[in-house]
Design an enzyme around this catalytic site. Structure first.
Site, short mmCIF file in Angstrom:
data_model
loop_
_atom_site.label_atom_id
_atom_site.label_comp_id
_atom_site.label_asym_id
_atom_site.label_seq_id
_atom_site.Cartn_x
_atom_site.Cartn_y
_atom_site.Cartn_z
N ASP A 68 -55.49 -3.83 13.02
CA ASP A 68 -56.84 -4.12 13.47
C ASP A 68 -57.13 -5.62 13.50
OD1 ASP A 68 -57.37 -1.49 13.88
OD2 ASP A 68 -58.87 -1.28 12.28
N GLY A 69 -56.53 -6.39 12.58
CA GLY A 69 -56.74 -7.83 12.59
C GLY A 69 -56.21 -8.46 13.87
N GLN A 275 -63.21 -14.81 10.63
CA GLN A 275 -62.80 -16.19 10.89
C GLN A 275 -63.94 -17.14 10.54
OE1 GLN A 275 -59.69 -17.17 12.12
NE2 GLN A 275 -59.10 -15.03 11.90
#
Length: 357
Positions: A68-69, A275
């Site tokens: 998923d990242g 992020q």
């Protein structure tokens, strides 16, 4: 659709990703489709989404190879370029990726032959009281993950700005936007506004605004509700708040959620899909709202979200229910539903085929 340009975003730490990338490149070479790797850390620096997709030739399909990242990295690029994104699953607890590595060629053929469902997912964006940036000397301390930080978000030139309304930034989030403390020994103090009205002032480790897609990520870990990714909503969840009211609030998609750092608070970090994008000082604020653009995710058929939820979260049945044996679907899928149920989303029946949405 006819795919002419493919962008590859891969998890560099997994050997499977390299193997899958070679398969994708071979498929593209056989069909004369341009294929470019999108290396988000080339030259040991990070680049804006606009720079990354331009360097890759503005792909119309982005393929992510990882979990998923990695899919979130690809989604940021696809949203910038209005491209389709196809997630190849090499992770362990993923909700976003669609295709097992062994079926990547079949998936690409399905895209090329338009035998897919295009799932529209809600994205978040934000306005801020000022431009977001990380103070000089703080980047090394706050570096998230293994690579350098993304550059500061650009100001959107297509949106009006002013002292009252702040400035619109080039930011999109598929999962969440988070405001979190910087000092380990001090919570962040924030006033939370829904649809322009003060809900409450919080002291907490973090405060986050999630999409329905992101409801199974950080928001879930913080005690937030699981929301169908087909729903339209903004989900506010405080993380370890020092107050009695610790519940999530689910807002309508046209109700923005603003977070203002209070004077008694220390600085707070702003992260977008994990992020770090900037640091706010007391008096600064961000306003989070539904983005005008949507993510276009490739599905090879109807997504069984609740089946995946049960599997990936290892949900178990109460002991009293186990005696009933394996649960069957509530309604049979061997025939068409009756007229009063025809408008509902039910398991696919015989002969059902995916369609674009």
């Amino acid at each position: 659709m006819t795919v002419t340009r493919v962008g590859l975003v891969m998890h560099g730490g997994r050997a499977q990703a390299g193997d899958a990338a070679r398969i994708v490149r071979g498929w593209c070479a056989e069909r004369g489709v341009h294929c470019a790797d999108i290396d988000v850390w080339r030259d040991d620096t990070r680049h804006s989404a606009r720079e990354e997709v331009a360097a890759a030739g503005n792909p119309d399909l982005i393929v992510t190879l990882g979990g998923d990242g990695t899919f979130l990295r690809g989604a940021r690029l696809a949203a910038e370029n209005d491209a389709l994104v196809l997630g190849v699953d090499l992770g362990r607890v993923g909700f976003l990726t669609e295709v097992p590595a062994a079926a990547v060629c079949e998936a690409l053929e399905a895209v090329q032959e338009d035998r897919i469902t295009v799932e529209s997912r809600m994205l978040l964006t934000l306005r801020a009281s000022r431009r977001l940036q990380v103070p000089t000397g703080m980047e090394a301390l706050l570096r998230y993950g293994r690579g350098p930080l993304l550059p500061p978000p650009r100001v959107r030139t297509d949106c009006a700005e002013g002292d009252d309304w702040g400035i619109a930034l080039h930011v999109t989030a598929l999962n969440d936007i988070v405001l979190e403390k910087l000092a380990r020994d001090r919570q962040v103090s924030v006033g939370v506004y829904l649809a322009g009205r003060l809900l409450a002032s919080y002291s907490a480790d973090a405060l986050l605004v999630a999409t329905p897609t992101g409801s199974t990520a950080y928001s879930f870990a913080a005690g937030g509700p699981v929301v169908s990714p087909r729903a339209e909503a903004l989900i506010f969840t405080p993380v370890a708040p020092h107050m009695a009211f610790n519940r999530s609030v689910v807002a309508a998609p046209d109700e923005p959620i603003a977070l203002r750092v209070l004077d008694r608070s220390g600085p707070a970090a702003v992260s977008v899909d994990g992020q770090l994008r900037g640091v706010l000082d007391p008096g600064d604020w961000i306003g989070v709202y539904a983005a005008p653009r949507r993510l276009k995710a490739v599905r090879l058929g109807p997504m069984d979200f609740y089946g995946r939820l049960r599997e990936r979260m290892n949900l178990t049945d109460a002991p009293a229910a186990v005696a009933d044996g394996q649960a069957a679907p509530l309604w049979p899928v061997t025939s068409a539903p009756p007229a009063d149920l025809a408008h509902l989303t039910l398991p696919p029946g015989p002969g059902d085929t995916p369609s674009a949405s």
